[in-house]
Write an enzyme that holds these catalytic residues in place. Structure first.
Site, short mmCIF file in Angstrom:
data_model
loop_
_atom_site.label_atom_id
_atom_site.label_comp_id
_atom_site.label_asym_id
_atom_site.label_seq_id
_atom_site.Cartn_x
_atom_site.Cartn_y
_atom_site.Cartn_z
N ARG A 51 -65.61 -95.12 11.16
CA ARG A 51 -66.88 -95.30 10.46
C ARG A 51 -66.74 -95.62 8.98
NH1 ARG A 51 -67.80 -92.61 14.55
NH2 ARG A 51 -65.88 -91.64 13.89
N THR A 52 -65.92 -94.83 8.29
CA THR A 52 -65.92 -94.98 6.84
C THR A 52 -65.40 -96.37 6.45
OG1 THR A 52 -65.59 -92.62 6.62
CG2 THR A 52 -65.13 -93.94 4.68
N LYS A 80 -42.73 -98.18 1.96
CA LYS A 80 -41.48 -98.46 1.22
C LYS A 80 -41.29 -97.48 0.07
CE LYS A 80 -42.14 -103.43 1.82
NZ LYS A 80 -42.39 -104.66 1.06
N ARG A 101 -58.75 -93.96 1.14
CA ARG A 101 -58.61 -92.71 1.90
C ARG A 101 -57.14 -92.37 1.96
NH1 ARG A 101 -61.34 -91.28 7.59
NH2 ARG A 101 -63.03 -90.97 6.12
N HIS A 129 -65.11 -85.74 0.32
CA HIS A 129 -65.47 -87.00 0.99
C HIS A 129 -66.88 -87.39 0.52
CE1 HIS A 129 -65.83 -90.16 3.79
NE2 HIS A 129 -65.49 -89.56 4.91
C1 NCD Z 1 -64.95 -87.32 8.65
C2 NCD Z 1 -63.71 -87.37 7.79
O1 NCD Z 1 -62.94 -88.34 7.84
O2 NCD Z 1 -63.52 -86.41 7.05
N1 NCD Z 1 -65.19 -88.53 9.30
C3 NCD Z 1 -65.91 -89.49 8.64
O3 NCD Z 1 -65.51 -89.98 7.61
N2 NCD Z 1 -67.10 -89.81 9.15
C4 NCD Z 1 -65.00 -86.17 9.55
C5 NCD Z 1 -63.83 -85.89 10.46
O4 NCD Z 1 -62.85 -86.65 10.49
O5 NCD Z 1 -63.92 -84.90 11.17
#
Ligand code: NCD
Length: 356
Positions: A51-52, A80, A101, A129
């Site tokens: 999703r993100t 590397k 991320r 997040h």
């Molecule tokens: C979440 C995350 O990555 O922290 N997912 C997301 O970004 N929608 C929640 C999760 O991974 O449980």
């Protein structure tokens, strides 16, 4: 240049304005389709995501912009041994804005201090997040029409669930918010989160019982037990089925309850709940795209350089030894701390507390 590392980097007024922009995008999408023409978003994902990453990419495309990036550490020069600092420095040559991320806490903060383009934290370890919180806020707003006076149940892995930490920070700023933290003993909210709530005088009741909490809740925020963050798989196996939301458990819930989940779900919400009108988690994923569109527009439009939030201390006696912190892998990264109200110090990357 502005970054979004912690949801508190945005004021309440700025959050309101992002929600207003997202609502306008929903109403008039065609008005936005050229807004980021010739702009590039880089998505640097060192950890899995559906999703993100895809909602960031869809957001940029719907603004008429382009996307570059990678979706795993193994396909980047991190494999590397390149540092986060150098990667961020490099990407500034290729893109106009960066979403990162990373499994280490504080990695996007390091990136923001080495990039010359806006950096967005798309999830750093079990820490924060903030853009999931933007999705959560738009969902709450579309459900309730306001943010004040809500009792919010947070259920599941509150220790490693980074979305929960950012949501608490955001909702703490609205008057009348109350939290009910529902988790097994081993997965309670981190001490630094509880400390901040108590300093601000915001009620947060901790319980292990979802049943007991259910009748009072306006929002129920379910979370996945974060398997990848456990040191012991045996402990994960013991805790993984702690809470499973099924229609039978909702009989005592308010008619107006909103059920949120950042997704992905494993088994903590039965698919039988999906048809319940109170289930909002798929709309929440869609809302994430609209809020990321609003955020990209905002950060690209801002020229001012954000000042560091609060005093920063570098002292050879203050060393962060948290193995989850970016200081554990980033060579030559200064260990920087901020003083707390208790007279201790917190690592700016991962919140680890130390004393002199
Ligand atoms: C979440 C995350 O990555 O922290 N997912 C997301 O970004 N929608 C929640 C999760 O991974 O449980």
């Amino acid at each position: 240049m502005r970054n979004l590392i912690d949801i508190l980097d945005l004021s309440v007024e700025e959050l309101d304005s992002l929600v207003a922009t997202a609502m306008d995008i929903i109403a008039n999408p065609e008005a936005y389709q050229e807004k980021c023409r010739h702009k590039k978003l880089a998505t640097l994902f060192f950890e899995p995501s559906t999703r993100t990453r895809l909602s960031f990419e869809a957001a940029m495309m719907e603004l008429g912009g382009n996307v570059i990036g990678f979706s795993s550490a193994s396909s980047s020069s991190a494999a590397k041994g390149e540092s986060v600092a150098d990667t961020a420095h490099m990407i500034s040559c290729y893109a106009d804005i960066l979403a990162m991320r990373h499994p280490k806490e504080g990695a996007p903060l390091v990136a923001s201090r080495n990039a010359t383009i806006p950096v967005i934290n798309a999830g750093d370890g079990g820490h924060f997040h903030p853009t999931q919180t933007l999705a959560d806020l738009l969902t709450i707003y579309r459900q309730k029409g306001h943010f004040g006076g809500l009792t919010i149940g947070l259920c599941g892995d509150l220790k490693y669930g980074r979305t929960v930490h950012s949501l608490i920070a955001a909702m703490s700023r609205y008057p009348g918010t109350k939290f009910v933290a529902i988790s097994p003993e081993e997965l309670k909210l981190p001490e630094y989160v509880m400390q901040e709530l108590s300093e601000k005088g915001i009620p947060c009741v901790e319980t292990t019982s979802l049943e007991d909490a259910m009748p009072q809740l306006d929002v129920l925020y379910m979370t996945r037990i974060q398997r990848e963050r456990f040191d012991s798989q045996a402990v994960y196996e013991r805790l993984k089925d702690s809470y499973i939301l099924a229609p039978e458990k909702l009989v005592t819930a308010k008619e107006t309850l909103s059920i949120l989940h950042p997704l992905p779900r494993v088994n903590e919400i039965s698919v039988r709940v999906d048809a319940d009108p109170r289930a909002c988690y798929f709309q929440q994923a869609l809302n994430g795209k609209f809020m990321r569109m609003a955020l990209i527009l905002k950060l690209l439009a801002e020229k001012e350089v954000a000042a560091p939030a609060g005093e920063e201390i570098i002292d050879p006696r203050l060393v962060c030894d948290n193995p989850r912190c970016i200081t554990s892998t980033e060579q030559e990264l200064a260990h920087i701390f901020r003083p707390t109200a208790k007279g201790t110090y917190r690592c700016i990357y991962c919140e680890q507390e130390k004393s002199l």
